[in-house]
Every structure is written in structure tokens, then in C-alpha cells.
Enzyme design. Structure first.
Site: not given
Ligand code: NAP
Length: 283
Positions: A52, A96, A119
Site C-alpha cells: 500500500k 490493516q 476501505d
């Protein structure tokens, strides 16, 4: 023989487009920024976070990492999220997953400001996907829709079968196909006669997590096959859910795995971060 839908190439093309937009936005005074929080030492999580950061760097998006030890308490993690929520220079916040077992994942997801939830896991953003009024889409299903659009696959009126009903893939995927006027069936581990259902499908999105799960006897000639699965096989190689060789002889279009949905998932995170920054710039 099916046409290969090259997610890797499409993602590379999209990264260039995102980079141009990021540069323009930065020059105009808003530098897009993503904060990634990682808790603990899970090697897979470390790998994803590094990717990322690398993707952000390639597109000129500023990324900051908050690495926290395994023994971090839920309250400590919530405090970091609150700090990032309040920081006007941060556009996107991502924790995460998975977080260590002693931390309540739901509470963490719900603590992220929905406007920074790149997300799209926060219940507000999940709800927005349901009603079709969203700023962010969850990255994997959004990436699948980009692949379908790139290859001019019209979903309207088609029989679409999604295998898998997770909150991050299967359910939102079904909703996005529905928004494009597909006739959508969602299958899962309790589905009876799965092969009968999949044989009627014109588009199949397989998100199960089992190597060679979707076999040729489950697929009709001409079907479009999207392989979301990401599995490591006995030889340690990355594979999808689809029994690729035989299925690709029947399908009209198919994604490879790796090189299909995976790179698209990555690029959609950049797209969401850019979108969040564009919203900030427009204020
Ligand atoms: P998940 O939460 O484990 O969900 C798997 C789904 O498959 C569940 O809904 C489960 O049904 C269903 N399933 C399991 N066995 C089945 C069977 N025999 N018949 C029909 N359905 C069955 O996984 P996920 O997070 O959605 O991810 C799915 C796969 O996609 C994994 O391999 C994951 O690594 C991969 N993935 C890839 C990307 C990418 O970027 N390429 C991104 C996200 C995920 P129940 O609900 O009934 O248990």
C-alpha cells in the site's frame, strides 16, 4: 478459449491516471494522504501494508504508517484513530486487518470517520453502498466492476452468480452488480445444488478461498468468470478459486489469478484516497 481480463495492466493504467490527478490536486494545495495502521507482526499484514505504501508513493500520495506492537490495547488503537480522524491533512485511514484477537475489530472499524474510511467497511459506508449513494466503494468489488467495464461486459439483465457472502467481498459485490441491473444470486456454504445455479450464470464472481473450487462442470459455455480467490497451494504458489485451464476453455472472458482482481483491489484504495482528498479540496 477465453479472453484474459488483465487486471494488472488495467491497474497500471489507472495508477497513471490517479497520479496525474494527485499531482494536480497537490499543486492546487491539497496533498492526498493515507494513514495505514498496523498492529502486531503478522507477516501477511506487513506485506500488504508495504504494498500500500509502495502504491501510494508511485502515485504521489503521501502515506504515513502507524506501526503498533502486538500488545497494543483497544483503547490505545482507538486513541490513534481519533488523532487521525482529527488531523485535517489526512484523507484516508486504514487499519490493516486482522487486528490481534484481544481487539474488537467491529469497534475499530466503527471508530474511523466514515469520510476517511477508504476501505468502505464502516456501517455508514456499507449502508451507502446498499442505497447506491456512496463516496467510497469497497476495493475488491469495485475493482471487479472496473474490470467488467474495461472489457465492455454489460451486466444489465444478465444472470450473475456471486459465490461467497462476506461483508467485504460477496455482499457488496452482489449489490454493485444489482446497481448495474444484473439479476443476482448469492451463493454460500449452505447453498444446495450450487453447480445447477452456477451453470445458469452468465457472469460468475467466485470469492470462496478454496483452490480449484470452480470447476468446468459448474460453468456454461460463454460465461464471464471473475476469480477473486487468493490461496496459497501445496507448492507455495498463489492461486485463485477457479480451475483455470479447463474453465478458460469454456468461458468467454476470465480473470487470471494472480494478475486479475488482486491488482485492482490495490488500485481502488488509491482511487478512494484520491476521492477523499478531492472532497476535502472542494470544501
Ligand atoms: P470469507 O469471509 O472466508 O468468505 C468466504 C465465503 O465463501 C463465505 O461466504 C462462505 O460461505 C463461502 N463458501 C465457503 N465454502 C463454500 C462452499 N463449499 N460452497 C459455497 N460457498 C462457500 O472470505 P472473503 O474475505 O470473502 O474472501 C474470499 C476469497 O477472496 C479469499 O480467498 C480471499 O483471500 C480472497 N480475497 C481476494 C482479494 C483480492 O484482492 N484478490 C480481496 C479480498 C479477498 P458461508 O458464508 O456460508 O461460510
Amino acid at each position: 478459449m477465453a479472453i484474459l481480463m488483465d487486471g494488472k495492466a488495467l491497474a497500471a493504467k489507472m495508477r497513471l491516471q490517479i497520479k496525474e490527478k494527485v499531482e494536480a490536486l497537490t499543486a492546487a494545495g491539497t496533498e492526498p494522504a493515507l494513514a495505514v495502521i498496523i498492529v502486531g507482526n503478522n507477516p501477511a499484514s506487513r506485506f500488504y501494508v508495504n504494498n500500500k505504501k509502495k502504491d501510494c508513493a508511485e502515485c504521489g500520495i503521501r502515506s504515513i504508517e502507524k506501526a503498533m506492537p502486538e500488545e497494543t490495547t483497544e483503547e490505545e488503537l482507538l486513541a490513534v484513530i481519533a488523532e487521525l480522524n482529527a488531523d485535517p491533512s489526512i484523507d484516508g485511514i486504514l487499519v490493516q486487518l486482522p487486528v490481534p484477537k484481544h481487539i474488537n475489530e467491529r469497534r475499530i472499524i466503527e471508530a474511523i470517520d466514515p469520510k476517511k474510511d477508504v476501505d468502505a467497511f464502516h456501517p455508514e459506508n456499507v449502508g451507502r453502498v446498499m442505497i447506491g449513494q456512496y463516496s467510497f466503494l469497497p476495493c475488491t468489488p469495485a475493482g471487479v466492476m472496473e474490470i467488467l467495464a474495461e472489457y465492455n461486459i454489460d451486466v444489465a439483465g444478465k444472470n450473475c452468480v456471486v459465490i461467497g457472502r462476506s461483508n467485504i467481498v460477496g455482499k457488496p459485490q452482489a449489490m454493485l452488480l444489482l446497481h448495474k441491473n444484473g439479476t443476482v444470486t448469492i451463493c454460500h456454504s449452505r447453498t444446495k445444488n450450487l453447480a445447477e445455479i452456477t451453470r445458469k450464470a452468465e457472469i460468475i464472481v467466485c470469492a470462496v478461498g478454496k483452490e480449484k473450487f470452480l470447476t468446468a462442470d459448474m460453468v456454461s459455455e460463454g460465461a464471464v468468470i471473475i476469480d477473486v480467490g487468493m490461496n496459497v497451494n501445496a507448492e507455495g504458489k498463489l492461486t485463485g478459486d477457479v480451475d483455470f485451464e479447463p474453465v478458460s476453455k469454456l468461458a468467454s472472458y476470465i480473470t487470471p489469478a494472480p494478475g486479475g482482481v488482486g491488482p485492482m483491489t490495490r488500485v481502488m484504495l488509491l482511487q478512494n484516497t484520491l476521492k477523499a482528498a478531492q472532497i476535502r479540496a472542494a470544501k
